[in-house]
Design a protein around this motif. Sequence first.
Motif, short mmCIF file in Angstrom:
data_model
loop_
_atom_site.label_atom_id
_atom_site.label_comp_id
_atom_site.label_asym_id
_atom_site.label_seq_id
_atom_site.Cartn_x
_atom_site.Cartn_y
_atom_site.Cartn_z
N ALA A 1 -2.54 -3.55 -3.74
CA ALA A 1 -2.60 -4.52 -4.47
C ALA A 1 -4.05 -4.70 -4.84
O ALA A 1 -4.92 -4.55 -4.06
CB ALA A 1 -2.03 -5.76 -3.91
N PRO A 2 -4.23 -5.20 -6.36
CA PRO A 2 -5.72 -5.37 -6.38
C PRO A 2 -6.51 -6.66 -5.88
O PRO A 2 -5.73 -7.41 -5.39
CB PRO A 2 -5.70 -5.61 -8.11
N ILE A 3 -7.92 -6.41 -5.78
CA ILE A 3 -8.56 -7.56 -5.25
C ILE A 3 -8.51 -8.60 -6.12
O ILE A 3 -9.10 -8.31 -7.51
CB ILE A 3 -10.10 -7.15 -4.72
N VAL B 1 0.68 -5.13 -10.96
CA VAL B 1 -0.56 -4.21 -11.15
C VAL B 1 -1.25 -3.66 -10.00
O VAL B 1 -1.08 -4.31 -8.89
CB VAL B 1 -1.69 -4.97 -11.90
N LEU B 2 -1.56 -2.42 -9.70
CA LEU B 2 -1.93 -1.83 -8.52
C LEU B 2 -3.25 -1.21 -8.68
O LEU B 2 -3.39 -0.44 -9.75
CB LEU B 2 -0.93 -0.82 -8.05
N ARG B 3 -4.06 -1.21 -7.88
CA ARG B 3 -5.38 -0.40 -7.91
C ARG B 3 -5.35 0.87 -7.34
O ARG B 3 -4.53 1.12 -6.42
CB ARG B 3 -6.59 -1.16 -7.59
N VAL B 4 -5.86 1.88 -7.82
CA VAL B 4 -6.05 3.34 -7.29
C VAL B 4 -7.35 3.60 -6.35
O VAL B 4 -8.17 3.22 -7.10
CB VAL B 4 -5.77 4.08 -8.26
N SER C 1 0.87 -1.25 0.10
CA SER C 1 -0.04 0.03 -0.19
C SER C 1 0.83 1.17 0.04
O SER C 1 1.83 1.22 0.79
CB SER C 1 -0.88 0.19 1.41
N GLY C 2 0.73 2.27 -0.87
CA GLY C 2 1.52 3.54 -1.04
C GLY C 2 0.50 4.44 -1.71
O GLY C 2 -0.62 4.49 -1.54
N ASN C 3 1.19 5.40 -2.40
CA ASN C 3 0.61 6.76 -2.88
C ASN C 3 1.11 7.17 -3.99
O ASN C 3 2.39 6.95 -4.34
CB ASN C 3 0.55 7.66 -1.70
N ILE C 4 0.51 7.88 -5.09
CA ILE C 4 1.03 8.58 -6.16
C ILE C 4 1.54 9.70 -5.33
O ILE C 4 1.04 10.58 -4.87
CB ILE C 4 -0.09 9.02 -7.06
#
Length: 349
Positions: A346-348, A288-291, A254-257
Amino acid sequence: MAAKRPLHYSLFGPLLTCIALLFSHSAVGWERLRSDAPERYEVVRGDTLWDISARYLRSPWQWPELWQANLHIRNPHLIYPGDILVLGSCQGMPCLLLERGQGVVKLTPQMRTVPEREAIAPLPMEVVRVFLREHRVLEEGERLQELAYVVGGDNRRLISGAGDTLYVRGELPARTRLGIYRQSDPYLATDGAPLGTELIKIGEARYLSSEGDIARVEVLNAYQEVRNNDILLPFESREQEEAFQPRAPLNHVSGNIIAVPGGMRFIGRLQVVAIDLGTQNGIQPGHVLRVDQQGELITDPRTKERIQLPETEAGVMMVFKPYNHVSYALVMQASNVLAVGDTVRAPIK
């Protein structure tokens, strides 16, 4: 999707066979398909595997699962313009059939003798290539003062261009071509901790000779005037397209733009962003990461309390260049306008 789509095998006769473009029985079922997934789709030049998968799957990043059974091919993602994909049912599960030439053919462990440049790319590679040519990160811990830098030009020039000779001080490998870079903005974590510094490529140079710690180089091309204190570095190794096969990170990152190279404030599809996750967080090319975007702050109509609504998913991005503490990623989907500060995780599945 309530009912399974029938496939009319009589259209193709005995040549019709379920090929390696097969949905994973355990991971991708009919419920993962889009309700408007086409029965037939002809691949056209300019398509990407992400574009094609978006026509069939609710989560296009899961496209490798379409090719999961074809593990013996060196690059299982070889699809070409003119190929026709036919959606059908294989042993009760959704599958894609590949129609090529006179009939439907089975993908075998043999590769087609077609120039690789004609194959459909996994994502818009030209966007990635242009960005990689022009941007890189000076890692936190790499001392800017220790890098080779311009100290002057011929005839006491303060500004140089293509064809000019530069004098460079510092350790410089005797390579044929070098990148000329200018320091840009530092990348900072949300708590202000330094993560690295963006370097912008402004030209290329060729090593000529050296005496002591001073080297002579020739400017081959320049997008901006080369100035004293600009940095010279050997080029980074290029990522191969095979590295951009999408998958979720193994851990729950988990992070940030943290920035948009170029200084833009708002972010849309096919724009590059910098995030505060890197290889030390387990991030690799293709992850792949979700936003997620923070929910609206509202006032409870009864209690008058200020309450924060839950986060909502607003986009999907794919990492294409990770460094130790920061990575560059390409926004592949955006249902809302994204912005610096949005959460990435991380995406579900």
